[in-house]
Design a protein around this motif. Structure first.
Motif, PDB file in Angstrom:
ATOM      1  N   SER A 157       4.685   6.426  -1.611  1.00 48.74           N
ATOM      2  CA  SER A 157       6.108   6.581  -1.309  1.00 48.74           C
ATOM      3  C   SER A 157       6.961   6.606  -2.581  1.00 48.74           C
ATOM      4  O   SER A 157       8.072   7.120  -2.570  1.00 48.74           O
ATOM      5  CB  SER A 157       6.586   5.463  -0.383  1.00 48.74           C
ATOM      6  OG  SER A 157       6.392   4.198  -0.989  1.00 48.74           O
ATOM      7  N   LYS A 158       6.426   6.050  -3.680  1.00 49.07           N
ATOM      8  CA  LYS A 158       7.207   5.987  -4.907  1.00 49.07           C
ATOM      9  C   LYS A 158       6.274   5.731  -6.090  1.00 49.07           C
ATOM     10  O   LYS A 158       5.304   4.994  -5.971  1.00 49.07           O
ATOM     11  CB  LYS A 158       8.231   4.861  -4.797  1.00 49.07           C
ATOM     12  CG  LYS A 158       9.079   4.610  -6.024  1.00 49.07           C
ATOM     13  CD  LYS A 158      10.031   3.437  -5.766  1.00 49.07           C
ATOM     14  CE  LYS A 158      10.647   2.920  -7.037  1.00 49.07           C
ATOM     15  NZ  LYS A 158      11.453   1.719  -6.810  1.00 49.07           N
ATOM     16  N   HIS A 216       3.645   2.739  -5.295  1.00 43.14           N
ATOM     17  CA  HIS A 216       4.126   2.129  -4.055  1.00 43.14           C
ATOM     18  C   HIS A 216       3.614   2.968  -2.886  1.00 43.14           C
ATOM     19  O   HIS A 216       3.770   4.196  -2.886  1.00 43.14           O
ATOM     20  CB  HIS A 216       5.657   2.098  -4.016  1.00 43.14           C
ATOM     21  CG  HIS A 216       6.249   1.297  -5.135  1.00 43.14           C
ATOM     22  ND1 HIS A 216       6.678   0.007  -4.966  1.00 43.14           N
ATOM     23  CD2 HIS A 216       6.479   1.603  -6.440  1.00 43.14           C
ATOM     24  CE1 HIS A 216       7.159  -0.449  -6.106  1.00 43.14           C
ATOM     25  NE2 HIS A 216       7.045   0.503  -7.017  1.00 43.14           N
ATOM     26  N   ASP A 229       3.318   3.645   1.451  1.00 47.36           N
ATOM     27  CA  ASP A 229       4.207   3.597   2.610  1.00 47.36           C
ATOM     28  C   ASP A 229       4.018   2.344   3.471  1.00 47.36           C
ATOM     29  O   ASP A 229       4.867   2.022   4.285  1.00 47.36           O
ATOM     30  CB  ASP A 229       4.083   4.866   3.457  1.00 47.36           C
ATOM     31  CG  ASP A 229       2.688   5.097   4.016  1.00 47.36           C
ATOM     32  OD1 ASP A 229       1.744   4.358   3.642  1.00 47.36           O
ATOM     33  OD2 ASP A 229       2.531   6.032   4.817  1.00 47.36           O
ATOM     34  N   HIS A 237       3.386  17.435  -1.233  1.00 44.89           N
ATOM     35  CA  HIS A 237       3.558  16.080  -0.703  1.00 44.89           C
ATOM     36  C   HIS A 237       2.228  15.354  -0.652  1.00 44.89           C
ATOM     37  O   HIS A 237       2.030  14.457   0.171  1.00 44.89           O
ATOM     38  CB  HIS A 237       4.167  16.122   0.704  1.00 44.89           C
ATOM     39  CG  HIS A 237       5.551  16.682   0.727  1.00 44.89           C
ATOM     40  ND1 HIS A 237       6.634  15.964   0.287  1.00 44.89           N
ATOM     41  CD2 HIS A 237       6.019  17.896   1.092  1.00 44.89           C
ATOM     42  CE1 HIS A 237       7.722  16.716   0.401  1.00 44.89           C
ATOM     43  NE2 HIS A 237       7.374  17.894   0.889  1.00 44.89           N
TER      44      HIS A 237
END
Length: 124
Positions: free
Chosen positions: A4-5, A18, A20, A68
């Motif tokens: 997610s990051k 990071h 999810d 993604h």
């Protein structure tokens, strides 16, 4: 797990990953470089993975999102051919301790080192 990051710390050469599910793992640029998913490092065809040495001070210059599902890490030693899929990053995170110990054992067996083969000093 999806990433997610990503947050890279230039001073310490550490990448925070990071996920999810709220999990966060920190991996050094050196660890990521010596475990690059590139064919150059993983071995072409059925060969064993290449032992990457002298990368203790390696840094990440750029992180490029690939869709993604992955990122390309560009290292300051010129290496940029590996695509780190989110699945591969999760695998590295979950096996980091074991992978690092195996790497250190391979270095020792090859009488190789993590430090640069010659000292280089950059002055601003």
């Amino acid at each position: 797990m999806l990433v997610s990051k990503l947050h890279y710390h230039r001073r310490t050469n550490v990448l925070d990953i990071h996920f999810d599910n709220g999990e966060q793992v920190s991996l050094s640029a050196e660890f990521l470089r010596v475990h690059s998913p590139s064919a150059e490092v993983q071995g072409h065809h059925q060969g064993p993975p290449k032992l990457v040495t002298n990368k203790k001070a390696v840094a990440i210059n750029e992180i490029e999102a690939i869709g993604h599902y992955a990122v390309r890490l560009q290292f300051d030693d010129g290496h940029q051919s590996g695509l780190y899929s989110f699945g591969y990053l999760a695998e590295l995170c979950s096996q980091a301790e074991q992978l690092w110990q195996t790497y250190l054992e391979r270095l020792k067996a090859a009488n190789a080192q993590r430090d640069a083969s010659i000292a280089i000093r950059v002055t601003p």
